[in-house]
Design a protein around this motif. Structure first.
Motif, PDB file in Angstrom:
ATOM      1  N   GLY A   1      -0.031  -2.887 -11.608  1.00 54.36           N
ATOM      2  CA  GLY A   1      -0.503  -2.667 -12.401  1.00 54.36           C
ATOM      3  C   GLY A   1      -2.139  -2.181 -12.899  1.00 54.36           C
ATOM      4  O   GLY A   1      -2.106  -2.004 -13.702  1.00 54.36           O
ATOM      5  N   PHE A   2      -2.318  -2.344 -11.513  1.00 52.10           N
ATOM      6  CA  PHE A   2      -4.035  -1.780 -11.451  1.00 52.10           C
ATOM      7  C   PHE A   2      -4.123  -1.124 -10.311  1.00 52.10           C
ATOM      8  O   PHE A   2      -4.829  -0.276 -10.367  1.00 52.10           O
ATOM      9  CB  PHE A   2      -4.847  -3.583 -11.273  1.00 52.10           C
ATOM     10  N   THR A   3      -3.909  -1.440  -9.240  1.00 49.40           N
ATOM     11  CA  THR A   3      -4.095  -0.260  -8.425  1.00 49.40           C
ATOM     12  C   THR A   3      -3.097  -0.150  -7.722  1.00 49.40           C
ATOM     13  O   THR A   3      -2.041  -1.439  -7.239  1.00 49.40           O
ATOM     14  CB  THR A   3      -4.845  -0.653  -7.127  1.00 49.40           C
ATOM     15  N   ASP A   4      -2.305   1.339  -6.905  1.00 49.40           N
ATOM     16  CA  ASP A   4      -1.261   0.972  -6.438  1.00 49.40           C
ATOM     17  C   ASP A   4      -1.525   2.116  -4.739  1.00 49.40           C
ATOM     18  O   ASP A   4      -0.077   2.967  -4.357  1.00 49.40           O
ATOM     19  CB  ASP A   4      -0.168   2.203  -7.508  1.00 49.40           C
ATOM     20  N   ALA A   5      -2.706   2.871  -4.827  1.00 49.82           N
ATOM     21  CA  ALA A   5      -2.482   3.031  -3.549  1.00 49.82           C
ATOM     22  C   ALA A   5      -1.960   3.085  -2.200  1.00 49.82           C
ATOM     23  O   ALA A   5      -1.151   4.135  -1.531  1.00 49.82           O
ATOM     24  CB  ALA A   5      -3.845   3.524  -3.849  1.00 49.82           C
TER      25      ALA A   5
ATOM     26  N   ILE B   1      -7.103 -12.906  -7.314  1.00 45.54           N
ATOM     27  CA  ILE B   1      -6.650 -11.378  -6.806  1.00 45.54           C
ATOM     28  C   ILE B   1      -7.176 -11.214  -5.904  1.00 45.54           C
ATOM     29  O   ILE B   1      -7.361 -11.172  -4.729  1.00 45.54           O
ATOM     30  CB  ILE B   1      -8.042 -10.069  -7.778  1.00 45.54           C
ATOM     31  N   ASP B   2      -6.173 -10.607  -4.370  1.00 46.60           N
ATOM     32  CA  ASP B   2      -5.641 -10.336  -3.208  1.00 46.60           C
ATOM     33  C   ASP B   2      -6.390  -8.389  -3.116  1.00 46.60           C
ATOM     34  O   ASP B   2      -5.452  -7.695  -3.092  1.00 46.60           O
ATOM     35  CB  ASP B   2      -4.104  -9.984  -2.851  1.00 46.60           C
ATOM     36  N   TYR B   3      -7.367  -8.197  -2.870  1.00 48.24           N
ATOM     37  CA  TYR B   3      -7.760  -7.603  -2.336  1.00 48.24           C
ATOM     38  C   TYR B   3      -8.413  -8.111  -0.714  1.00 48.24           C
ATOM     39  O   TYR B   3      -9.246  -7.018  -0.167  1.00 48.24           O
ATOM     40  CB  TYR B   3      -9.015  -6.905  -3.358  1.00 48.24           C
TER      41      TYR B   3
ATOM     42  N   ILE C   1      -7.791   0.428  -2.220  1.00 47.05           N
ATOM     43  CA  ILE C   1      -7.159   1.138  -1.957  1.00 47.05           C
ATOM     44  C   ILE C   1      -5.660  -0.172  -1.884  1.00 47.05           C
ATOM     45  O   ILE C   1      -4.745  -0.273  -1.911  1.00 47.05           O
ATOM     46  CB  ILE C   1      -6.797   2.148  -1.132  1.00 47.05           C
ATOM     47  N   ASP C   2      -6.733  -1.508  -1.729  1.00 46.28           N
ATOM     48  CA  ASP C   2      -5.348  -2.435  -2.071  1.00 46.28           C
ATOM     49  C   ASP C   2      -4.320  -2.564  -3.154  1.00 46.28           C
ATOM     50  O   ASP C   2      -4.740  -2.501  -4.185  1.00 46.28           O
ATOM     51  CB  ASP C   2      -6.366  -3.836  -1.992  1.00 46.28           C
ATOM     52  N   TYR C   3      -3.113  -2.526  -2.736  1.00 45.03           N
ATOM     53  CA  TYR C   3      -2.314  -2.862  -4.031  1.00 45.03           C
ATOM     54  C   TYR C   3      -2.537  -4.039  -4.662  1.00 45.03           C
ATOM     55  O   TYR C   3      -1.839  -5.327  -4.262  1.00 45.03           O
ATOM     56  CB  TYR C   3      -0.741  -2.471  -3.024  1.00 45.03           C
ATOM     57  N   VAL C   4      -2.057  -3.731  -6.059  1.00 44.73           N
ATOM     58  CA  VAL C   4      -2.295  -5.518  -6.504  1.00 44.73           C
ATOM     59  C   VAL C   4      -1.228  -4.710  -7.798  1.00 44.73           C
ATOM     60  O   VAL C   4      -2.157  -3.397  -9.170  1.00 44.73           O
ATOM     61  CB  VAL C   4      -3.879  -5.010  -7.495  1.00 44.73           C
TER      62      VAL C   4
END
Length: 247
Positions: free
Chosen positions: A98-102, A165-167, A93-96
């Motif tokens: 254009g890819f993840t927004d949870a 990528i910031d996860y 659920i990390d926010y990236v």
């Protein structure tokens, strides 16, 4: 001979479902579909049984102690033993952009708390609860589904596609899962049990919004290989379908 009994968490969809299908179809396992949503778990199990395969389902939410206790109690009553546990359930659920927004609106504390609560704490609670049933097996096996992103060695490798990528929360949770697996490898060593870590690779699942990656069947390959190891096989390893992954 009695079939091998395997519990797969998060097996109603995605990689978990591909693993359950392959274990039942190609190896004759009786697979238990662990699913947070009871109805979808029942549907997944029913699909396998209609094909003449051995499958059951159990409601399983790994962030709920009550759910875990009820699921293990049901497995004990129905089978009395557990041969294989596959810790597949997890979240990203990390926010990236254009890819993840949870996690866009989550505080850092909430992001890490929710991620670790599922990926690490929930996995630990389920594994510990399964341990008595695993110890009743003649040959217990556990597979922890992790990620290359949990590799401390690869974290500083600029050639990996994940480097920029910031996860943070997800990466930390999977690094912790790797250590958890090694602890259980020590725990099951007296029983001759095998405990290994598998990275499925980049796979088209809900975690990736099905935007990129290999089919779930490809992601399941190494997990299935580790779940079907023979006695005396490798333990305390971290690998993907291409070979060893550095810790």
């Amino acid at each position: 001979m009695a079939p091998t009994i395997a519990l797969i968490s998060g097996a109603n969809v995605g990689i978990g479902n591909a693993v359950a299908t392959k274990l039942a179809k190609d190896h004759g396992f009786h697979v238990i579909i662990g699913s947070r949503n009871a109805a979808t778990g029942q549907e997944a199990a029913a699909k396998l049984t209609r094909e003449g395969l051995l499958a059951s389902s159990v409601q399983l939410d790994i962030v709920s102690d009550e759910s875990i206790t009820a699921a293990i109690g049901w497995i004990e009553r129905e089978f009395g033993v557990l041969d294989v546990l596959i810790n597949n359930a997890g979240i990203l659920i990390d926010y990236v952009p254009g890819f993840t927004d949870a996690s866009k609106d989550l505080s850092t504390r909430d992001l890490f708390t929710q991620t670790l609560s599922t990926n690490l704490v929930g996995t630990a609670c389920l594994t510990e609860a399964c341990l008595p049933l695993l110890c009743k097996s003649d040959f217990p096996r556990i597979v922890f589904v992790s990620s290359l992103m949990g590799s401390l060695t690869k974290a500083t490798d600029k050639s990996t596609m994940y480097y920029k990528i910031d996860y943070k929360a997800y990466d930390c949770s999977k690094a912790a899962v790797n250590m958890l697996a090694l602890n259980y490898a020590r725990s099951l060593e007296p029983q001759g049990g095998l405990v290994n870590v598998a990275c499925p690779g980049l796979v088209k699942t809900n975690l990736t919004k099905h935007l990129m990656g290999e089919p779930t069947e490809t992601g399941a390959l190494r997990i299935v290989e580790l779940a079907t190891l023979e006695k005396g096989g490798p333990t305390a390893t971290f690998s993907d379908r291409h070979g060893p992954v550095p810790w």
